[in-house]
Write an enzyme that holds these catalytic residues in place. Sequence first.
Site, PDB file in Angstrom:
ATOM      1  N   HIS A 101      10.808 -22.301   1.874  1.00  0.00           N
ATOM      2  CA  HIS A 101      11.903 -22.021   3.050  1.00  0.00           C
ATOM      3  C   HIS A 101      12.651 -23.056   3.421  1.00  0.00           C
ATOM      4  O   HIS A 101      12.180 -24.291   3.445  1.00  0.00           O
ATOM      5  CB  HIS A 101      11.412 -20.977   3.945  1.00  0.00           C
ATOM      6  CG  HIS A 101      10.402 -21.647   4.959  1.00  0.00           C
ATOM      7  ND1 HIS A 101       9.191 -21.936   4.494  1.00  0.00           N
ATOM      8  CD2 HIS A 101      10.636 -22.194   6.167  1.00  0.00           C
ATOM      9  CE1 HIS A 101       8.455 -22.494   5.476  1.00  0.00           C
ATOM     10  NE2 HIS A 101       9.387 -22.795   6.577  1.00  0.00           N
ATOM     11  N   ASP A 103      14.087 -23.948   7.263  1.00  0.00           N
ATOM     12  CA  ASP A 103      13.766 -23.267   8.714  1.00  0.00           C
ATOM     13  C   ASP A 103      14.990 -22.561   9.229  1.00  0.00           C
ATOM     14  O   ASP A 103      16.119 -23.145   9.331  1.00  0.00           O
ATOM     15  CB  ASP A 103      13.412 -24.386   9.706  1.00  0.00           C
ATOM     16  CG  ASP A 103      11.929 -24.940   9.491  1.00  0.00           C
ATOM     17  OD1 ASP A 103      11.201 -24.257   8.894  1.00  0.00           O
ATOM     18  OD2 ASP A 103      11.700 -26.129   9.874  1.00  0.00           O
ATOM     19  N   HIS A 257      10.775 -26.593   2.465  1.00  0.00           N
ATOM     20  CA  HIS A 257       9.449 -26.722   2.345  1.00  0.00           C
ATOM     21  C   HIS A 257       8.379 -25.675   2.333  1.00  0.00           C
ATOM     22  O   HIS A 257       8.845 -24.388   2.397  1.00  0.00           O
ATOM     23  CB  HIS A 257       9.053 -27.692   3.397  1.00  0.00           C
ATOM     24  CG  HIS A 257       9.668 -26.888   4.838  1.00  0.00           C
ATOM     25  ND1 HIS A 257      10.864 -26.683   5.365  1.00  0.00           N
ATOM     26  CD2 HIS A 257       8.833 -26.282   5.920  1.00  0.00           C
ATOM     27  CE1 HIS A 257      10.864 -26.200   6.431  1.00  0.00           C
ATOM     28  NE2 HIS A 257       9.612 -25.647   6.573  1.00  0.00           N
ATOM     29  N   ARG A 272       6.227 -28.447  16.389  1.00  0.00           N
ATOM     30  CA  ARG A 272       7.573 -28.883  15.431  1.00  0.00           C
ATOM     31  C   ARG A 272       8.688 -28.995  16.536  1.00  0.00           C
ATOM     32  O   ARG A 272       8.764 -28.021  17.387  1.00  0.00           O
ATOM     33  CB  ARG A 272       7.847 -27.902  14.318  1.00  0.00           C
ATOM     34  CG  ARG A 272       9.199 -27.874  13.854  1.00  0.00           C
ATOM     35  CD  ARG A 272       9.381 -26.773  12.777  1.00  0.00           C
ATOM     36  NE  ARG A 272      10.123 -25.624  13.418  1.00  0.00           N
ATOM     37  CZ  ARG A 272      10.112 -24.360  13.065  1.00  0.00           C
ATOM     38  NH1 ARG A 272       9.617 -24.119  11.759  1.00  0.00           N
ATOM     39  NH2 ARG A 272      11.054 -23.528  13.673  1.00  0.00           N
TER      40      ARG A 272
HETATM   41 FE   LIG Z   1       9.162 -24.331   8.135  1.00  0.00          FE
END
Ligand SMILES: [Fe+2]
Length: 314
Positions: A101, A103, A257, A272
């Site tokens: 995917h 983000d 990723h 994150r």
């Molecule tokens: Fe992700």
Amino acid sequence: MSTATTTSLTVQKLGGRLGAVLSGVRLGGDLAPETVAGIRAALLAHKVVFFRGQDHLDEDAHEAFGRLLGTPVAHPTVPSADGRYSFPIDSDYGGRANQWHTDVTFVPAYPAFSVLRAVVVPPYGGNTLWANTATAYENLPEPLRQLADGLRAVHSNAYDYAALRPDAVPEQLARFRDVFASTKFLTEHPVVRVHPETGERTLLLGNFVQRISGLTGADSRALVALFQAHVERPENTVRWQWQTGDVAIWDNRATQHYGVDDSDDHVRKLRRVTIDGDVPLGVDGQPSRLLEPSSVPDPAFGIASGASTAEPAA
Ligand SMILES: [Fe+2]
């Protein structure tokens, strides 16, 4: 004493298509402009860059460093745990992103960059893979590039979680329904995005894709699988084995990723910070469109993806 202003950044390529290890820098909010410019240039060139030994970073310093790359944004639906932009990716929250995917592509101006910091690393497994969506496009045969150029795809956060995770426990299913998919987003993006900084054409797909606009389900699935297979080819990826204190930054507009779910029940905690992006444009100049809801609602904390950049006039 060595200070941020005397940092000498070294760049070591990690893979043929993407990835580089950057050393000679202690990340934080106080980096000299030329150091930030060097990191940004490496990031645009190599798509994902890695730093070892950044154990000194805490939540505040992580966010302060993120601000040197742009405006931090909150996740559109998942509330911040503690009033910070730092978003937890924890094994005990079912945070196993073992699908390819990009983000937050279910909103139009999805993040430009993600800055991921390893806090607790399992004794084995739990690696992350990245794929270069610019080289995936560039290496397509010409007839497939032409086909992709004209396609648009609908992305949504309301995918069939249970179908993807048949072993999910009821708490995970409830969390997905009540938090992650609490507001259902539908966004139509071009399948080929022109990168706003490098001008490269990138394939914009990944697991939030629901369908290709204008096609039946079977045709749509076949085409997504065809293009996605070029993204995921091993030669088009790089793999990172995390150590505590590592930081990875990726250009979310040029990569996908995948977090490998192979560390059994060992704890894995990452944080994150995502940096605001802008509304994608296709090769015909047409922007992405939010189909549902009518606007991106304000998150419980901070600002939502796309809020720091102006909507295009079109
Ligand atoms: Fe992700």
